[in-house]
Design a protein around this motif. Structure first.
Motif, PDB file in Angstrom:
ATOM      1  N   TYR A 202      -5.588  13.825   2.259  1.00 14.26           N
ATOM      2  CA  TYR A 202      -6.692  13.673   1.290  1.00 14.26           C
ATOM      3  C   TYR A 202      -7.161  15.087   0.900  1.00 14.26           C
ATOM      4  CZ  TYR A 202     -11.439  12.007  -0.079  1.00 14.26           C
ATOM      5  OH  TYR A 202     -12.614  11.710  -0.726  1.00 14.26           O
TER       6      TYR A 202
ATOM      7  N   ASN B 226      -4.576   7.642   4.267  1.00 13.76           N
ATOM      8  CA  ASN B 226      -4.515   7.935   2.849  1.00 13.76           C
ATOM      9  C   ASN B 226      -3.809   9.283   2.777  1.00 13.76           C
ATOM     10  OD1 ASN B 226      -4.925   8.468   0.172  1.00 13.76           O
ATOM     11  ND2 ASN B 226      -7.105   8.924   0.369  1.00 13.76           N
ATOM     12  N   PRO B 227      -2.677   9.394   2.143  1.00 17.03           N
ATOM     13  CA  PRO B 227      -2.072   8.490   1.160  1.00 17.03           C
ATOM     14  C   PRO B 227      -0.924   7.624   1.672  1.00 17.03           C
ATOM     15  CG  PRO B 227      -1.019  10.619   0.998  1.00 17.03           C
ATOM     16  CD  PRO B 227      -2.032  10.725   2.120  1.00 17.03           C
TER      17      PRO B 227
ATOM     18  N   TYR C  19     -10.433   3.228   5.968  1.00 20.43           N
ATOM     19  CA  TYR C  19      -9.632   2.061   5.613  1.00 20.43           C
ATOM     20  C   TYR C  19      -9.443   1.104   6.784  1.00 20.43           C
ATOM     21  CZ  TYR C  19      -8.729   4.813   1.465  1.00 20.43           C
ATOM     22  OH  TYR C  19      -8.890   5.538   0.322  1.00 20.43           O
TER      23      TYR C  19
ATOM     24  N   TYR D 249      -2.498   1.224   0.461  1.00 15.20           N
ATOM     25  CA  TYR D 249      -1.633   2.191  -0.220  1.00 15.20           C
ATOM     26  C   TYR D 249      -0.183   2.002   0.174  1.00 15.20           C
ATOM     27  CZ  TYR D 249      -6.052   4.509  -1.217  1.00 15.20           C
ATOM     28  OH  TYR D 249      -7.310   4.773  -1.649  1.00 15.20           O
TER      29      TYR D 249
ATOM     30  N   SER E   5      -1.543   2.474  -5.468  1.00 10.79           N
ATOM     31  CA  SER E   5      -2.736   1.835  -4.930  1.00 10.79           C
ATOM     32  C   SER E   5      -2.674   0.342  -5.209  1.00 10.79           C
ATOM     33  CB  SER E   5      -3.969   2.454  -5.594  1.00 10.79           C
ATOM     34  OG  SER E   5      -5.049   1.556  -5.525  1.00 10.79           O
TER      35      SER E   5
END
Lengths: 413, 413
Positions: free
Chosen positions: B134, B189-190, B220, B349, B392
């Protein structure tokens, strides 16, 4: 080995308002009867209902989020165009002040903004602050390493303190030495003073001749009712080359619990890199905000927008009138007891000299114990605040009247 | 002479998502037809309606502000007890994890928290971050001076990058060198990867043996549906001595536009001063937040509290199920085209290897031009993200299906 930021260890005691909170809590516990009739005129926090225009707008916004067709996820970090445009128009261009919507950064509070702004300024800046002053300016400079330690009066080494006294009308004299970042706040918290055009012109001239930047806190501009008092630093010619302005919906529209404010960074404002190269400030703040902030709640921004509607404007005017009505009563009550009183005319704060040479925390405790009224001790705002106290006019009319009665009838001087 | 923070000049180009925004805007202008059918799977932003329980609670909160008897001004900077208690109970103690309400700091976003947390850490910390990552973790370290300049790949001198690859399941190997602050994010993420108990135990052991602190981003966690996957770093024994956890309502309850998150700082977590003295972290963060932040909107906090009501819980579960349903379809579509696909099982993701050795911005442009789908180029998350892209799953089911159809039928590989 995770290293902490040692600058935090330089910070004196608690931040002012938590300290007041602790003293009040301990009083309440020890005096259930006094606690019953406690009236808070301490922290500058609004008390009256949020304007209907804002509530209606927020209800609509909540409903919009309930339908995927009108749902809003991440918004622009700097704020939605509808709000930035409304601010630029109503707070600036309609008043003949040149500020564009692209220069407005919407945030969740001026406390955040006045603290976070230091992120984009480097070490080596000489910081000038008024004394007394909103403690956040000082503490955030301590945290970021712009000061040395504090002395017994609470003053930090390295800061250029500018005493504000009855003699200078609580607007500091232009320093004889260099400063790079200058905090000014008018209408002033805590003294309730305002600055004149002529005084601000002198400050702008000083800043420009020193390549300095004025951090101008105008969170209380809505309280200016007298003619001929500047509401914005940008009413001064040349200020766009040397100033950043902070404003808030907190005290204007009763948003202390709703959270919305904004910062104006002129697009051509410049600072300098270590090697003296000029550097625009606007893209630095834009980068800071897009990287470390995700925008203000959509619901809140819709509420803030409604402040500028015709009904919002008249509701906000009524709120301000209400609080200034309290201020007038409180001023008069203190004057009736022969106290020296300042502010409270174009500001929601009254700044009063403590009677009989009492220290301000001493008088804080007396007001609490004796008439069960919470004020803010002037010393909490800096060494030059010692011997003063601040009364906040944020209250119901009944409470303000009762405080006046206790000051007049119950307070032993 | 106002000196700027020169570290900002080290920052490479724009922050990732603004750069995507610019490319999409320019595509839209040049291709009105493509713009018509554009589907955004780029920024990880929720798309579905806010849960009714949250909306109802926010409506009630707005009404409370309309009555001076229930009006709320400034709240506690760390969040109202009603919300901190609900978080501690539902997200931790009910799951057998030892986290107290006093350890929870409610904020307006994890982006703010993961950036601002650096305020309380001093210079001289060695920063370990996963790659890809991120971008906020990296950029905020650049801003605060924890790095040197960037090389051509976008990697900053001084950061300890820990490559995450299919070979290590996107959980980095324990470094052979010292690190003081370690950023970990799971579900990731990611990449959409999760960490196992065993992997997190190794990290906690490493952190404790180095007196390091893990900055654990669990934004998440709600997407973890498989058994045996840790949701919180505090499920690991010893983590309370070496970790801070960030969580958010953004992806859980669709709060990206509403703004609420929280940070857990264990009350006995320690760092060290320059002279090696141990120092508690909790009071530093408390001081930072009380000084530079004024709490989250009362309305928003009431909305967040409603997430924990029985109806809120089932509505949130339905939202998560919806997005994970999209993730499953998108995974399968990519697999059908023979692409190597990761994540998307316990995360919203999907991380996909670009076909035929294409660069990730190159493939971003192709997806945009060719099938009018916005993805996020892996290189935007760091050098090790080159050659990958992130899809996404935040979308309507119809849009997810249409993206799948275009991937299967229209994309030339």
């Amino acid at each position: 080995m995770a290293r902490i930021n040692d600058n935090y260890l330089k910070l004196k005691a608690g931040y002012l308002f938590p300290e007041i909170g602790r003293r009040v809590a301990s009083f309440n516990q020890a005096n259930p009867e006094g606690a019953q009739r406690l009236i808070r005129c301490g922290i500058g926090d609004v008390t009256e209902a949020l304007p209907p225009a804002c509530r209606e707008a927020m209800h609509r916004a909540v409903d919009e989020l309930g339908d995927r067709a009108t749902f809003k996820g991440y918004g622009p970090e700097q704020g939605y165009a509808f709000l930035r445009d409304a601010i630029a128009k109503h707070d600036y261009t309609d008043r003949g002040v040149d500020v564009g919507a692209d220069e407005i950064f919407v945030s969740d509070g001026s406390k955040c903004d006045t603290g976070n702004i230091l992120d984009i300024f480097g070490p080596g800046n000489r910081i000038a602050i008024t004394d007394p002053v909103y403690p956040v300016y000082v503490d955030t400079n301590v945290m970021i390493g712009n000061t040395g330690g504090a002395d017994d009066s609470g003053a930090y080494a390295g800061l250029l303190y500018m005493p504000c006294t009855p003699e200078n009308g609580f607007v500091p004299a232009i320093p004889t030495e260099r400063a790079d970042l200058i905090y000014l706040c008018y209408p002033n918290n805590p003294t309730g003073a305002t600055a004149t055009f002529s005084q601000l012109r002198d400050w702008v001239a000083y800043a420009r001749s020193n390549d300095a930047i004025i951090l101008y806190d105008a969170a209380y501009d809505a309280y200016i009712v007298e003619e001929g008092v500047p509401r914005s630093i940008f009413e001064i010619e040349g200020a766009r080359e040397c100033a950043i302005e902070f404003r808030s919906f907190s005290k204007t529209a009763g948003f202390t619990g709703v959270r919305c404010a904004y910062t104006v960074v002129p697009r051509n404002l410049k600072g300098r890199t270590a090697d003296g190269t000029e550097q625009l400030i606007h893209p630095l703040w834009a980068r800071r905000q897009t990287t470390k902030f995700n925008g203000v709640s959509y619901i809140v921004q819709k509420g803030a927008e409604a402040v500028f509607s015709p009904s919002g404007q008249s509701q906000v005017a009524a709120l301000v009138e209400h609080y200034l009505g309290n201020a007038k009563l409180l001023r008069e009550a203190c004057q009736q007891r022969g106290l020296a009183v300042y502010g409270g005319i174009n500001a929601p704060y009254i700044w009063v000299a403590c009677p009989s040479g009492l220290g301000s925390w001493e008088f804080f405790d007396r007001m609490l114990q004796e008439i069960n009224v919470v004020i803010t001790p002037g010393a909490g705002f800096g060494a030059a605040g010692e011997g003063y106290f601040r009364i906040s006019a944020f209250n119901s009319r009944d409470n303000a009247k009762e405080v006046c009665r206790r000051i007049v009838e119950e307070l032993r001087l």
